[in-house]
Design a protein around this motif. Structure first.
Motif, PDB file in Angstrom:
ATOM      1  N   GLN A 117       9.006   2.431   4.232  1.00  0.00           N
ATOM      2  CA  GLN A 117       8.153   1.406   4.828  1.00  0.00           C
ATOM      3  C   GLN A 117       6.891   1.160   4.005  1.00  0.00           C
ATOM      4  N   CYS A 134      -2.350  -0.749   3.261  1.00  0.00           N
ATOM      5  CA  CYS A 134      -2.621   0.511   3.947  1.00  0.00           C
ATOM      6  C   CYS A 134      -3.568   1.359   3.100  1.00  0.00           C
ATOM      7  N   ASP A 137       8.933   6.709   6.469  1.00  0.00           N
ATOM      8  CA  ASP A 137       7.592   6.298   6.052  1.00  0.00           C
ATOM      9  C   ASP A 137       7.553   5.894   4.586  1.00  0.00           C
ATOM     10  N   LYS A 154      -8.333  -2.903   5.009  1.00  0.00           N
ATOM     11  CA  LYS A 154      -7.271  -3.884   5.216  1.00  0.00           C
ATOM     12  C   LYS A 154      -7.836  -5.144   5.855  1.00  0.00           C
ATOM     13  N   ASN A 159       2.677  -3.230   5.064  1.00  0.00           N
ATOM     14  CA  ASN A 159       1.862  -2.053   4.764  1.00  0.00           C
ATOM     15  C   ASN A 159       1.210  -2.120   3.386  1.00  0.00           C
ATOM     16  N   TYR A 162       0.140   7.022   3.524  1.00  0.00           N
ATOM     17  CA  TYR A 162       0.713   6.266   4.639  1.00  0.00           C
ATOM     18  C   TYR A 162       1.741   7.169   5.318  1.00  0.00           C
TER      19      TYR A 162
END
Length: 630
Positions: A269, A278, A266, A210, A275, A255
């Motif tokens: 998201q 991720c 989760d 990332k 994210n 994730y």
């Protein structure tokens, strides 16, 4: 990578040389340089050579970002699948379901051109980048590997959709682009060869972390993922499994900050910009808040309370929604929540979806007394055919909510279900909370119902990929990346291979990893008898269902349905669990199973697309697929 793509896009405006188009179409795909920068000049400059590589990547935006509904190339492939359907206003833009597809259909040529454009651009890099001066050999090798992946990716889709196409690994003048179609097997072999070169290239990283400036570029993880899918199409599950297993030590993971705690969000998201880089992401289109480079799904999947005012062009199919299990792992059954459902016809079932207070006339909107209006709505529902003997004046909403709340948590994190709320943003109101109710009354004030492009109908709406509040207030520039492959999909493919090889107990492990992340009950949990796996065939169907509920709306399911041989029946035959009173459940349906329009098929030969008529006019060596007449 996002910044690089945005900057390179400006450079590309003046670079119409090699970043032109496939040599297969004289009129549409003219490859003659039209600027002062010739193809040869490109390979004399590292800067221009790098821009040429970005030109291959940039073509992906034509399919996934630049276009919106009404522009055929931009239609999500999952709209071709049984997962979702196209709004009535736009259905004619989808040639697959129109019943009128022919080899002369422009949309067929558009898709064919798109993939060959990527191939043409990739070929130019692959065959010329070694000649670039003042560029390290390591960088040349890495860029060549990236373009081999993108060429393989394009040939992959050509081979799935057309079953054998001409292979061009070197660009030739239009007059010489007269190759016959290679066999499906030969195309698979080329794809495997290109991806193997990527995997063996020491300068290509396994993944990018990332924030890395190269995030979004091709990695070995993506190459293993795509080659594994090729082996799945070939039903070589041993080789496919080996490729999917090779991804595990590369640093990819689900994730799951909540570690599968029940009630976590989760999964929801995962599809937020925060994210998008991720460790679950393997290959994604890097979107930025710039015209033609944003994520259009926030708009096309949204509703009139999204991002100022979006369009609900793509609507989840009720049969797809019914695939989400109950919270105890059992199959969903409407009769459990709405007694009498099985013996009722779809219009009678409307009663279960009505808002509270219609019979008593309780409730209001705006500043007026709405008693007469509520009673008028009640009378309208009687006239519509709803079985009002089952109406609960002060409990109707609660009853139907239970049918969705008592489910796999991914349902309400993927879909806006009846009487659930949505945090939107509407011009003139700003951020607010709206609720999906029926019949719709008002969105600009109390009771703040969700408004759509289809207010006269009641459909499921997408929550996945849809912006909330002021995440996006300008159309087409939502910054959330478009996911093409993520680690959860690899775990499911791994499970599928294991099961097909007779290793069902091992397959359960990987499916349970995904179910745990979602906060759903695990397979073979002794507390929940419905989760007990009863052999290989039972597990095969469970894995396929898991693909749908995990990946629906992400452009994976159309190709899985083609691979499984289930697509045609699921798209063109009746599939909803509407039981006795079902109308034609093929097509766009309201939530209770009433059909708005049916999908029309030209015949089972639509499983393989026709070679475009114009391509055959220019190249007489191209044979047509069975069932199609020019």
């Amino acid at each position: 990578m996002k910044r690089i793509i945005r900057n390179i896009a400006a450079i590309l405006v003046g670079m119409t040389f090699v970043l032109g188009y496939s040599s297969c179409d004289v009129d549409l795909l003219d490859t003659t340089p039209s600027s002062s920068i010739s193809s040869a000049n490109v390979w004399e400059s590292p800067i221009l050579a790098r821009a040429a590589v970005m030109g291959v990547y940039n073509e992906l935006y034509e399919k996934f970002s630049k276009n919106c509904t009404g522009q055929t190339l931009g239609i999500p492939y999952d709209a071709f699948s049984s997962v979702m359907d196209i709004d009535m206003n736009w259905k004619n833009s989808c040639f697959v379901i129109s019943g009128s597809c022919t080899p002369s259909t422009s949309a067929v040529s558009t898709h064919y051109k798109f993939y060959y454009t990527i191939i043409y651009r990739a070929n130019d890099v692959i065959n010329n980048i070694d000649n670039v001066p003042e560029m390290d050999d390591e960088e040349k090798a890495k860029l060549k590997a990236e373009c081999k992946f993108l060429r393989a990716w394009a040939y992959f889709y050509l081979n799935v959709l057309w079953k054998g196409v001409p292979i061009y690994t070197e660009n030739v003048p239009n007059s010489e682009a007269t190759k016959a179609r290679s066999s499906e097997s030969e195309v698979w072999n080329l794809i495997i060869s290109d991806l193997t070169d990527c995997i063996n290239e020491v300068n290509l990283p396994n993944k990018y972390a990332k924030g890395n400036s190269d995030y979004g570029r091709i990695t070995k993880g993506a190459a293993y993922a795509l080659r594994g899918q090729v082996y799945q199409f070939l039903e070589d599950y041993t080789k496919a499994l080996a490729d999917f297993e090779a991804i595990e030590p590369m640093g990819y993971s689900l994730y799951s900050p909540s570690d599968g705690e029940k009630g976590n969000d989760d999964f929801f998201q995962l599809f937020k910009p925060a994210n998008e880089q991720c460790d679950e992401m393997i290959f994604s289109i890097q979107c930025v808040e710039t015209t033609d480079m944003g994520n259009p799904r926030g708009i096309n999947y949204g509703n009139r309370c999204t991002g100022g005012s979006a369009w609900n062009n793509y609507l989840p199919n009720p049969a797809f929604v019914e695939m989400f299990e109950c919270a105890d792992g059992s199959d969903f059954n409407w009769e459990k929540y709405c007694q009498g459902w099985d013996s009722m016809n779809p219009t009678e079932r409307v009663v279960f979806f009505l808002r509270d207070g219609l019979e008593s006339g309780n409730g209001h909107w705006g500043t007026t007394d709405a008693t007469s209006d509520y009673k008028s709505l009640y009378d309208n529902m009687v006239a519509y055919g709803a079985d009002m003997t089952k109406y609960l004046d002060q409990g109707n909403e609660e009853r139907i909510r239970k049918a969705y709340e008592d489910r796999d948590p991914r349902l309400m994190q993927s879909i806006i279900t009846p009487y659930s709320t949505y945090e939107g943003n509407q011009s003139g109101i700003g951020n607010h909370t709206w609720t999906l109710r029926w019949p719709y009354i008002l969105d600009a004030g109390e009771p703040y119902d969700i408004r759509t492009d289809t207010n006269s109908k009641f459909y499921y709406l997408w929550r996945k990929y849809v912006t909330e509040n002021d995440e996006c207030t300008t159309r087409w520039v939502y910054s959330e990346d478009i996911i093409l492959c993520r680690y959860a999909e690899i775990l499911l493919r791994r499970a599928e291979c294991l099961n097909e090889l007779g290793r069902t107990d091992e397959a359960i492990i990987y499916v349970n990893m995904i179910r745990k992340r979602a906060g759903h009950v695990l397979l073979n949990d002794p507390t929940y008898p419905a989760t007990s796996v009863k052999g290989q065939e039972d597990m095969r169907q469970r894995i396929r269902k898991e693909f749908y509920v995990e990946l629906g709306g992400e452009d994976s399911m159309f190709f899985n349905e083609l691979r499984w041989g289930t697509w045609y029946d699921r798209k063109f035959k009746d599939n909803s669990s509407n039981q006795v009173g079902a109308l034609n459940s093929n097509g766009l349906m309201q939530i209770w199973g009433e059909t708005t329009y049916k999908h029309l098929s030209v015949g089972e030969h639509i499983k393989v697309w026709p070679i475009p008529a114009k391509e055959r006019e220019m190249n007489p060596n191209l044979t047509q697929n069975a069932g199609w007449q020019d």
